[in-house]
Design an enzyme around this catalytic site. Structure first.
Site, PDB file in Angstrom:
ATOM      1  CB  SER A 107      -0.952   0.006   1.200  1.00  0.00           C
ATOM      2  OG  SER A 107      -0.251  -0.226   2.405  1.00  0.00           O
TER       3      SER A 107
ATOM      4  CG  HIS B 113      -1.449   3.881   3.915  1.00  0.00           C
ATOM      5  ND1 HIS B 113      -2.695   3.533   4.389  1.00  0.00           N
ATOM      6  CD2 HIS B 113      -0.806   2.708   3.664  1.00  0.00           C
ATOM      7  CE1 HIS B 113      -2.805   2.217   4.416  1.00  0.00           C
ATOM      8  NE2 HIS B 113      -1.661   1.701   3.995  1.00  0.00           N
TER       9      HIS B 113
END
Length: 281
Positions: free
Chosen positions: A156, A210
């Site tokens: 991610s 992230h």
């Protein structure tokens, strides 16, 4: 299909021709409907297959109720601050090939394939490979600086990096987008909401990873941008200079913090990759 990221080096006339050409092309398979510009001879497809292979290997190394054990992930290169401080800098790259459970890998691979094929077609394989790996690297680096005692895995960081690339592309070509601005903003809001919802499924989501991946994607996209001079915004040169300075500062500062001032321990007693300890976790 989703609207593709704008091409920073293309003018309005070429963009219109590309739109007509794209409209004339119908998806030839279900895969091309789900994943626009689907091709197997791409970096994003190959790295996704590698991630699936690594997930299977982590289960074989040691699993509990269908998910890899923490020691399995650690031995295969998960991000762990004390190990990075001891010189294991490969743990800033390998986590993007590892995943914590089936939902984790499903959502990450689905998202990166959904957006990645078109972006790789736009940038070319080598430049896209650089973008993907750098986003994962910087995302993991910022994550370990923020929380060195967090065992972090997942692609991610790179996936959010692709969103950061897309945001940079939109900002650089904002004046050229015209009426398509609203549809692009709607698409971005949908993708961002999807990413947030997927992140909420994990109780130990790595928000800093992230954010770091998205920031890396934004910065490197600005640095690599190659717009025609007549289409450049007035702040184009200043933005490239600032992006280079910020990237250098983040890399050097965070590496110094993670390696020189990182914690000495604890280091999990998981044995070795070829002789793992049999543990209940």
């Amino acid at each position: 299909p989703l609207p593709p990221p704008p091409l920073s080096s293309v003018g309005p006339e070429s963009r219109g021709a590309q739109t007509q050409q794209s409209a004339a092309q119908e998806p030839s398979s279900l895969l091309e409907i789900i994943f626009p510009s689907f091709q197997t001879d791409t970096f994003i497809w190959r790295v996704s297959c590698l991630q699936l292979t690594n997930y299977a290997a982590s289960l074989m190394l040691g699993s509990y109720m269908g998910t890899p054990k923490l020691c399995s992930l650690f031995l295969m290169g998960a991000s762990w601050g004390p190990s990075i401080a001891a010189g294991g800098v490969w743990r800033l790259l390998l986590p993007m090939l590892l995943h914590a459970n089936a939902l984790h890998i499903f959502f990450n691979i689905f998202f990166q394939l959904r957006i990645g094929f078109g972006m790789e077609k736009q940038f070319g394989r080598r430049k896209f490979c650089l973008l993907y790996l750098f986003c994962g690297f910087l995302g993991n680096l910022l994550s370990v600086v923020a929380n060195p005692l967090k065992l972090a895995v997942g692609a991610s960081t790179s996936g959010f990096g692709l969103l950061g690339v897309w945001v940079a592309e939109v900002l650089l070509t904002w004046e050229l987008l015209g009426a398509s601005r609203m549809s692009l903003l709607t698409w971005f809001a949908f993708m961002l909401a999807s990413c947030v919802m997927m992140s909420m499924l994990s109780p130990s989501v790595d928000f800093m990873g992230h954010f770091g991946g998205a920031l890396a994607g934004f910065l490197v996209a600005v640095i690599l941008a190659d717009m025609q001079e007549e289409h450049r915004p007035s702040w184009y040169s200043k933005a490239k200079t600032m992006a280079k300075s910020t990237t250098a500062f983040l890399i050097l500062g965070c590496l110094l913090k993670a390696i020189t001032f990182g914690p000495d321990g604890p280091v999990p007693l998981c044995g070795s990759l070829f002789s793992p300890r049999v543990l209940p976790f």
